[in-house]
Write a protein that holds these residues in place. Sequence first.
Motif, PDB file in Angstrom:
ATOM      1  N   TYR A  81      -5.214  11.994 -18.492  1.00 35.34           N
ATOM      2  CA  TYR A  81      -6.257  10.977 -18.896  1.00 35.34           C
ATOM      3  C   TYR A  81      -6.188   9.618 -18.084  1.00 35.34           C
ATOM      4  N   ALA A  82      -5.000   9.270 -17.392  1.00 34.83           N
ATOM      5  CA  ALA A  82      -4.841   8.201 -16.432  1.00 34.83           C
ATOM      6  C   ALA A  82      -5.391   8.787 -15.115  1.00 34.83           C
ATOM      7  N   GLN A  83      -5.285   9.920 -14.738  1.00 35.13           N
ATOM      8  CA  GLN A  83      -5.747  10.173 -13.571  1.00 35.13           C
ATOM      9  C   GLN A  83      -7.467  10.316 -13.541  1.00 35.13           C
ATOM     10  N   LEU A  84      -7.873  10.597 -14.807  1.00 34.20           N
ATOM     11  CA  LEU A  84      -9.369  10.609 -14.850  1.00 34.20           C
ATOM     12  C   LEU A  84      -9.834   9.072 -14.810  1.00 34.20           C
ATOM     13  N   ALA A  85      -9.022   8.323 -15.564  1.00 38.15           N
ATOM     14  CA  ALA A  85      -9.666   6.816 -15.565  1.00 38.15           C
ATOM     15  C   ALA A  85      -9.458   6.461 -14.132  1.00 38.15           C
ATOM     16  N   ASP A  86      -8.479   6.780 -13.492  1.00 42.25           N
ATOM     17  CA  ASP A  86      -8.329   6.107 -11.848  1.00 42.25           C
ATOM     18  C   ASP A  86      -9.699   6.618 -11.071  1.00 42.25           C
ATOM     19  N   PRO A 144     -12.240  17.292 -24.654  1.00 37.91           N
ATOM     20  CA  PRO A 144     -13.101  15.712 -25.089  1.00 37.91           C
ATOM     21  C   PRO A 144     -12.099  14.637 -25.338  1.00 37.91           C
ATOM     22  N   MET A 145     -10.736  14.783 -26.138  1.00 37.11           N
ATOM     23  CA  MET A 145      -9.959  13.865 -26.542  1.00 37.11           C
ATOM     24  C   MET A 145      -9.566  13.238 -25.081  1.00 37.11           C
ATOM     25  N   THR A 146      -9.209  13.869 -24.268  1.00 33.68           N
ATOM     26  CA  THR A 146      -8.679  13.349 -22.973  1.00 33.68           C
ATOM     27  C   THR A 146      -9.700  12.645 -22.265  1.00 33.68           C
ATOM     28  N   ALA A 164      -9.386   8.373 -21.507  1.00 33.93           N
ATOM     29  CA  ALA A 164      -9.648   7.840 -20.300  1.00 33.93           C
ATOM     30  C   ALA A 164     -10.700   6.564 -20.390  1.00 33.93           C
ATOM     31  N   ILE A 165     -11.905   7.017 -21.239  1.00 31.17           N
ATOM     32  CA  ILE A 165     -13.209   6.268 -21.272  1.00 31.17           C
ATOM     33  C   ILE A 165     -12.644   4.904 -21.963  1.00 31.17           C
ATOM     34  N   ASN A 166     -11.626   5.217 -23.132  1.00 30.63           N
ATOM     35  CA  ASN A 166     -10.947   4.024 -23.737  1.00 30.63           C
ATOM     36  C   ASN A 166     -10.255   3.085 -23.050  1.00 30.63           C
ATOM     37  N   LEU A 167      -9.555   3.753 -22.245  1.00 34.42           N
ATOM     38  CA  LEU A 167      -8.474   2.887 -21.350  1.00 34.42           C
ATOM     39  C   LEU A 167      -9.485   1.972 -20.504  1.00 34.42           C
ATOM     40  N   LEU A 168     -10.441   2.732 -19.908  1.00 36.04           N
ATOM     41  CA  LEU A 168     -11.759   1.623 -19.029  1.00 36.04           C
ATOM     42  C   LEU A 168     -12.280   0.573 -19.783  1.00 36.04           C
TER      43      LEU A 168
END
Lengths: 255, 255
Positions: free
Chosen positions: B25-30, B61-63, B67-71
């Motif tokens: 999820y962090a990789q995706l957010a990055d 989807p949860m992942t 990621a979106i929540n993080l952003l």
Amino acid sequence: MDNAKGGSAAQTNDHIDRQSAHPVYAQLADAIRQQISEGVYRPGDQLPSEAMLVRTYHVSPMTVRRAINLLADQEVVSTAQGRGTFVKQVELATAAFDLRGIKGLFSSDTATTIKLLDGRIIRADGRTARKLQVSQGDTVIYIRRLIEVDGEPAFYHRGYLVYDPTRPVVESELEVTELRCLFEGRGSSLIKRGELTVEASIMNEEEARILKISLPSPAMLLEHIFYDFNDRPVSWGIIICHAKRLRLHTEVGLK
Amino acid sequence: MDNAKGGSAAQTNDHIDRQSAHPVYAQLADAIRQQISEGVYRPGDQLPSEAMLVRTYHVSPMTVRRAINLLADQEVVSTAQGRGTFVKQVELATAAFDLRGIKGLFSSDTATTIKLLDGRIIRADGRTARKLQVSQGDTVIYIRRLIEVDGEPAFYHRGYLVYDPTRPVVESELEVTELRCLFEGRGSSLIKRGELTVEASIMNEEEARILKISLPSPAMLLEHIFYDFNDRPVSWGIIICHAKRLRLHTEVGLK
DNA sequence: AAGTGGTCTAGACCACTAT
DNA sequence: TAGTGGTCTAGACCACTTT
């Protein structure tokens, strides 16, 4: 389910309302936060394990996870893999002051006006050139603005913009751009990032005259610089106001 | 999977490393943050839908959600149910200044010492009584401390503590309690919450003498008040320092 | 070995917005 | 009605800490 016998053990805290618009994970986080606030769990104490919370509140592991993550984000608890989740102590260093107070001046029904005192093209001095990453002597736009709140002078803004011949600046634009918009989050989509510094200062003669304040007077000084998507500086400037106009306030710990 | 044919379409951005210690999820957010930073998505633009991201990056989807929540937490994007996810514009009002700089003075290898200048029992004046929610004339503990950094006077602290006869205060305790500990997050577990206010000021004669600063001098003033788990005030005080000692700095937008 | 937090799946269902 | 974000499940598997 399995507490049919020994009925007296009915808890008062496992009341998750599935019908509520308030999400389950938020309700769970609130319940835990509430118990910390009440002193059920004290700073340093270990919270029940996630598995335990799953059983207590009859929710899935992911939901418990999310509730704990929320509390961890809010610095209410800290987690340690393999050890457990613990209630955090109040930590001053994490206290964060924001500028929402200033936003209110622009967005709400407050009578805020921006007067353009000055706006012309000048040659950058050493400091400005360094900040805007241009050569000393290059042309830049210099603006001075006075922000009035309820008819009283409140903020005095001096700013320097890189002069871009391909995109001439309309004077009327100058009056609103970069300040009202930036605070409201409708900032130019050209700006990628910015840096802000707040520092105490003593008002000088010019500033005091413009803000109609008698000397000597403590002042808050807000320096700002913005960069575009090529990481080139776009504008740099200083906002100054009386100390009482910009008091930063925040709270730590639980309400 | 289904891009076996038309091979040239190989993306450079769907490289999620499942072996990495960095969570997916962090990789995706990055990856998304990076694309915003590069200008692929501009402020105001709509991001690909979550379903689309699921297909693009081959994650659940949860992942994607996480990621979106993080952003969204980081104010990089904003979400609108039924409409989509959009890149946020820089918003000054969300800029947050923290006191991590001060923490460094205490926790790191910096030579910081706390000198107790004064510590005695006095009768509360009007202001102190109001802050500590005691009656005017009640006994309170008054302390004055000087915090030195690298041998130089840096912060001058005046504080008032409610006098609790049941828990007498040892003098040696006073030297460390409430300051070093609070900044390091090892604060007394008796404290539930606190309020902090930062304000510009001009140093007075006494302060300048103790801090060995020549007048006139701009100063930063940090007022603090702490409450216990019964929501009763525990201590109130003011820390004052030269303006240059407490410059608040922050960044907005993307790096 | 047992217990803890951390990640991830592969869906289901809902609420909201646009058309 | 189709597409969007928002929540939640019921596990699985992993990494870490403690005993």
